[in-house]
Motif scaffolding. Structure first.
Motif: not given
Length: 204
Positions: A90-98, A138-146
């Motif tokens: 999880e060292e990529g951007v998606t890991g940071t967003l999660r 919570d919505r912005i965090r979830s949508v950004a990662r998705e």
């Protein structure tokens, strides 16, 4: 093609933060447009999110995650495009967003100008006890990662340069160590192919 230029917009980004904003916006665009051919149109709720007032917040949150990973990997200015969207551990951007999107927001040095107001709004929402603010965060965090997961999942491994040291040639996007360079090369190919499609048709 072996390299991707750290530039994908008519106005060439000059600073690291400008690159992050431009590339985050490109990731959102690719996420919005991809389902139209693969998974059907966006839902009404998704359209409201991506075409409404919340879109700049999504872009800025992704931009701070990009910046955080660039800093983590100590990427020089001429290698910013090698920032991993997904990587083992999880060292990529998606890991940071999660795992720690708030810390990415808090620690990114955003200069006065584009994105600064959105960073402050997101930080305030994340710190707030009000349910509407917490719901927004919570919505912005979830949508950004998705959005980033979606683009990374369908990005080919186009760039021939180095990747995360634990990256595998096949598998999921994070096992492959998908980088921003892969998306930029895909975008370059798409733009080059678009004029041909208008002449010869999409079916080739």
């Amino acid at each position: 093609m072996d390299a991707a230029e750290p530039d994908s917009s008519p106005h060439s980004p000059r600073t690291r933060w400008e690159h992050c904003l431009a590339w985050a916006d490109l990731l959102v665009i690719r996420h919005i447009e991809r389902p139209r051919t693969d998974d059907g149109p966006l839902t009404e709720a998704e359209n409201a999110t991506f075409h409404g007032d919340e879109r700049p917040l999504i872009v800025v949150l992704i931009a701070t995650a990009l910046h955080e990973r660039m800093t983590h990997f100590a990427l020089p200015d001429d290698e910013l495009h090698l920032v991993p969207l997904g990587a083992p551990g999880e060292e990529g951007v998606t890991g940071t967003l999660r795992r720690h999107p708030y810390q990415a927001l808090e620690n990114t040095p955003v200069p006065a100008g584009p994105g600064q107001a959105e960073v402050h709004r997101l930080l305030n929402a994340a710190r707030s006890d009000h349910p509407d603010d917490r719901g927004l965060w919570d919505r912005i965090r979830s949508v950004a990662r998705e959005a980033v997961v979606d683009v990374a999942t369908f990005a080919g491994s186009r760039h021939a340069g180095r990747r995360h040291p634990l990256a595998q040639p096949s598998g999921t996007y994070w096992e492959r160590g998908v980088m921003m360079a892969d998306v930029l090369l895909g975008e370059q190919h798409r733009r080059q192919a678009a004029p041909l499609a208008t002449v010869f048709g999409d079916d080739g």
